[in-house]
Design a protein around this motif. Sequence first.
Motif, PDB file in Angstrom:
ATOM      1  N   PRO A 128       0.812  -1.215   0.000  1.00  0.00           N
ATOM      2  CA  PRO A 128       0.000   0.000   0.000  1.00  0.00           C
ATOM      3  C   PRO A 128       0.847   1.268   0.000  1.00  0.00           C
ATOM      4  O   PRO A 128       1.732   1.444   0.841  1.00  0.00           O
ATOM      5  N   GLY A 129       0.559   2.135  -0.996  1.00  0.00           N
ATOM      6  CA  GLY A 129       1.266   3.404  -1.100  1.00  0.00           C
ATOM      7  C   GLY A 129       2.697   3.310  -1.553  1.00  0.00           C
ATOM      8  O   GLY A 129       3.415   4.320  -1.544  1.00  0.00           O
ATOM      9  N   LEU A 130       3.141   2.144  -1.988  1.00  0.00           N
ATOM     10  CA  LEU A 130       4.555   1.949  -2.345  1.00  0.00           C
ATOM     11  C   LEU A 130       4.790   1.687  -3.824  1.00  0.00           C
ATOM     12  O   LEU A 130       5.917   1.833  -4.307  1.00  0.00           O
ATOM     13  N   VAL A 131       3.784   1.277  -4.555  1.00  0.00           N
ATOM     14  CA  VAL A 131       3.996   0.817  -5.928  1.00  0.00           C
ATOM     15  C   VAL A 131       4.613   1.908  -6.785  1.00  0.00           C
ATOM     16  O   VAL A 131       5.612   1.681  -7.494  1.00  0.00           O
ATOM     17  N   ASP A 132       4.057   3.111  -6.759  1.00  0.00           N
ATOM     18  CA  ASP A 132       4.584   4.176  -7.605  1.00  0.00           C
ATOM     19  C   ASP A 132       6.004   4.569  -7.187  1.00  0.00           C
ATOM     20  O   ASP A 132       6.861   4.842  -8.036  1.00  0.00           O
ATOM     21  N   ALA A 133       6.257   4.592  -5.879  1.00  0.00           N
ATOM     22  CA  ALA A 133       7.588   4.949  -5.404  1.00  0.00           C
ATOM     23  C   ALA A 133       8.621   3.904  -5.820  1.00  0.00           C
ATOM     24  O   ALA A 133       9.744   4.238  -6.227  1.00  0.00           O
ATOM     25  N   LEU A 134       8.254   2.619  -5.740  1.00  0.00           N
ATOM     26  CA  LEU A 134       9.181   1.560  -6.161  1.00  0.00           C
ATOM     27  C   LEU A 134       9.374   1.568  -7.665  1.00  0.00           C
ATOM     28  O   LEU A 134      10.453   1.237  -8.161  1.00  0.00           O
ATOM     29  N   ALA A 135       8.337   1.982  -8.388  1.00  0.00           N
ATOM     30  CA  ALA A 135       8.472   2.110  -9.845  1.00  0.00           C
ATOM     31  C   ALA A 135       9.398   3.269 -10.188  1.00  0.00           C
ATOM     32  O   ALA A 135      10.234   3.176 -11.110  1.00  0.00           O
ATOM     33  N   ALA A 136       9.273   4.377  -9.468  1.00  0.00           N
ATOM     34  CA  ALA A 136      10.142   5.530  -9.712  1.00  0.00           C
ATOM     35  C   ALA A 136      11.600   5.193  -9.433  1.00  0.00           C
ATOM     36  O   ALA A 136      12.512   5.760 -10.051  1.00  0.00           O
ATOM     37  N   ALA A 137      11.832   4.251  -8.502  1.00  0.00           N
ATOM     38  CA  ALA A 137      13.190   3.817  -8.169  1.00  0.00           C
ATOM     39  C   ALA A 137      13.670   2.690  -9.083  1.00  0.00           C
ATOM     40  O   ALA A 137      14.762   2.147  -8.878  1.00  0.00           O
ATOM     41  N   HIS A 138      12.852   2.331 -10.077  1.00  0.00           N
ATOM     42  CA  HIS A 138      13.185   1.285 -11.048  1.00  0.00           C
ATOM     43  C   HIS A 138      13.317  -0.097 -10.407  1.00  0.00           C
ATOM     44  O   HIS A 138      14.081  -0.946 -10.883  1.00  0.00           O
ATOM     45  N   LEU A 139      12.545  -0.313  -9.340  1.00  0.00           N
ATOM     46  CA  LEU A 139      12.467  -1.640  -8.747  1.00  0.00           C
ATOM     47  C   LEU A 139      11.229  -2.392  -9.234  1.00  0.00           C
ATOM     48  O   LEU A 139      11.202  -3.622  -9.219  1.00  0.00           O
ATOM     49  N   LEU A 140      10.210  -1.649  -9.651  1.00  0.00           N
ATOM     50  CA  LEU A 140       9.006  -2.208 -10.256  1.00  0.00           C
ATOM     51  C   LEU A 140       8.715  -1.479 -11.564  1.00  0.00           C
ATOM     52  O   LEU A 140       9.201  -0.373 -11.791  1.00  0.00           O
TER      53      LEU A 140
END
Length: 498
Positions: free
Chosen positions: A79-91
Amino acid sequence: MDLLAPDLVDRLRSALERTGFGYDEVADLLGPMAHAALSRNETTPGLRATAGGSPLETLVRLWPLQAPVSREAADRALPGLVDALAAAHLLEVSGGEVRALVDVRPYADDGRGWWVVSDLTPGLDGAPIDVGADHVLGISSASSSLAQLTVREPFARALDLGTGCGVQALHLAEHVDDIVATDVNERALAMTRLNAALNRVRVDVRAGSLFEPVAGERFDLVVTNPPFVVSPATDARLVYRDSGLPGDEMVRRVVTRAPAHLNPGGWVQVLANWVHRRGEPWQDRVGGWLEGSGCDAWVVQREVADPAEYVELWLKDAGVHGRPDYARRYDAWLAWFAEQDIEAVGFGWLHLRRTGHQGHPDRSPVLHLEEWPFEIEQPLGREVAERARRTDFLAAADDEALLAARLEVRVDVRQETVGEVGAGEPETIVLRQQRGMRRARRADTVEAGLVGACDGDLTVGQILDALATLLDEDATALRRDRTPAVRDLVADGFLTPA
């Protein structure tokens, strides 16, 4: 550069904890069949076992199984992490689906659990292997082997040389106060920093080759699984396994330079490959690296591969098998082996311990190089440490002192006898260890009697004198003739100082 800001690391850790994304929980979810299949890089049983849509199932599909999940399911699990992890190129988020760009995997050993971030596992479900030169390997059989070989005693400082994603550093944090981890691969160092933060471990992460980042520093323990693949220097492709140096030069440099960075009593533990050159015993080659090191050494060769086996193994590891240049590269590598007179490659371990530690003054180092292709029991770290203590004991004991010593048979040693029914004497007596190296040793009546009587009460000399009387042999001769065997029995762990 950090892959994730500290607040995102904390939020990711909380999500993993809340979801129960641990080793045992994932193994239970997958079940024995799917868990075993995943270890063979097959995901179909795992996908069938994780179709329920729970947050734990979503994370298992996303990371260990490397399958796409719906954005809705990913948001529930993170929750609340998907976009942040995508911005970090982890997702990666695309078309309502979320895919992993790196692996996050629960890992456990001896009751302690961690999460390990690395690059995605190549070759799942038979897919073509395509990895970049800076690929960061995750948990592998080699990293697990080194972890189980490492001496797990309290130390002040340790060096994880060629840390990769930091697996050894995580283990070291359990018994070492100050840990330094080095690598030439900046991507690996970024993942090591992330893994250290994710698992709340303090690691001093430094960039550089070999011992350059720790020039002038000393350690109590150095562990390394260096890029040891034996190949022509021109064939280097993958940083985690190819050093860019020809043959076994990387291992030679590690072994010859490490002792200068050890405190008295300090350890170097290396997983390595070495060359078998025509006309040169491998023991002479590796033993030459140890000359002047000031270290006791226990070197064990576990496997030997002929050139064809070896080249096939590592070309397939690199994903070259089946590609148009496979035959050309295979032939070129074999041709280089032939030019270098390399007839085989050995795989094994080197354990070096600096002499001159407290209570044991400087002395000539003891070198023991052996082949042991037989089954062992892991973890072996305790046996490595105990062998060193036995080496100290034997080095300090002349024959008179050894005969005056009180020894005990190790609790796991069993005696096996073979012979005809009703015979007065067995045809064969074998002493066999049930733990550790699981050594076996043929013994005669005297040796078996000696070992059987070693309970810490009588000295070795007293036991031999009693056997001489019982067998009607000369006591002085029996003491003289059997002392070398007593040394061997102690060195190999059948007997230990009481």
